[in-house]
Scaffold this motif. Sequence first.
Motif, PDB file in Angstrom:
ATOM      1  N   ARG A   1      38.278  -6.337  34.627  1.00 27.24           N
ATOM      2  CA  ARG A   1      38.127  -6.872  33.256  1.00 27.24           C
ATOM      3  C   ARG A   1      37.762  -5.755  32.290  1.00 27.24           C
ATOM      4  N   ARG A   2      36.876  -4.866  32.722  1.00 32.78           N
ATOM      5  CA  ARG A   2      36.478  -3.734  31.868  1.00 32.78           C
ATOM      6  C   ARG A   2      37.677  -2.823  31.595  1.00 32.78           C
ATOM      7  N   ILE A   3      38.447  -2.528  32.624  1.00 35.15           N
ATOM      8  CA  ILE A   3      39.646  -1.704  32.435  1.00 35.15           C
ATOM      9  C   ILE A   3      40.606  -2.394  31.476  1.00 35.15           C
ATOM     10  N   ALA A   4      40.794  -3.702  31.638  1.00 27.16           N
ATOM     11  CA  ALA A   4      41.691  -4.450  30.756  1.00 27.16           C
ATOM     12  C   ALA A   4      41.246  -4.329  29.300  1.00 27.16           C
ATOM     13  N   HIS A   5      39.959  -4.452  29.054  1.00 31.23           N
ATOM     14  CA  HIS A   5      39.443  -4.315  27.682  1.00 31.23           C
ATOM     15  C   HIS A   5      39.678  -2.902  27.151  1.00 31.23           C
ATOM     16  N   GLU A   6      39.521  -1.889  27.998  1.00 31.55           N
ATOM     17  CA  GLU A   6      39.773  -0.505  27.572  1.00 31.55           C
ATOM     18  C   GLU A   6      41.249  -0.298  27.248  1.00 31.55           C
ATOM     19  N   ILE A   7      42.129  -0.883  28.050  1.00 28.84           N
ATOM     20  CA  ILE A   7      43.572  -0.778  27.772  1.00 28.84           C
ATOM     21  C   ILE A   7      43.884  -1.424  26.430  1.00 28.84           C
TER      22      ILE A   7
END
Length: 189
Positions: free
Chosen positions: A28-34
């Motif tokens: 989820r954190r990676i998705a938000h960064e993307i």
Amino acid sequence: MQMKEKKHSSTPAGTQILDAEAIRRALRRIAHEIIEQNADLKSVVLAGIPLRGVEIARRLGECICEVVKIDIETGTIDVAMHRDDVGTRAELPIVHASKLPLPLEHRTVIIVDDVLFTGRTARAAMDAISSFGRPARIQLATLIDRGHRELPIRADYVGKNLPTATREQIQVRLQNVDNEPDAVWLFKE
């Protein structure tokens, strides 16, 4: 009082680093960064490296869609025949079909893998992508970055930095791929 020992079928000597919930949070954190780093999400392609990178790319696409209601295209980029050690291995690697949404021009391709180690797999993925076209940008997302780079490659998106010794091993297990509970394990030799 007798305590039950919790065992995992294929990982008896390892230390669990991430469980299913921690993996979900990291993705989820990676998705938000993307989302934050890519203004035009409709031009993003998540290209997973078989086997687990493909599943992680799929999950990242779902997380992004939950947040911004945009379907992100996903694909598979096989690196087996693009590795620089393919001729030195005792056995030929298993080759999976690469499938990317085309054309790649004017698009951002995010290579997705489970573990980033020497950087050679990421380099091979870039070589493989170039045989499909010339994207505007290539980025790299990984669930685990364990260090020990042999090439000047770094991940743009990392779920967890996990410094390791070179003789240690990281194993990612995903329910949809391995038929085992989602987890990341560290094994010491």
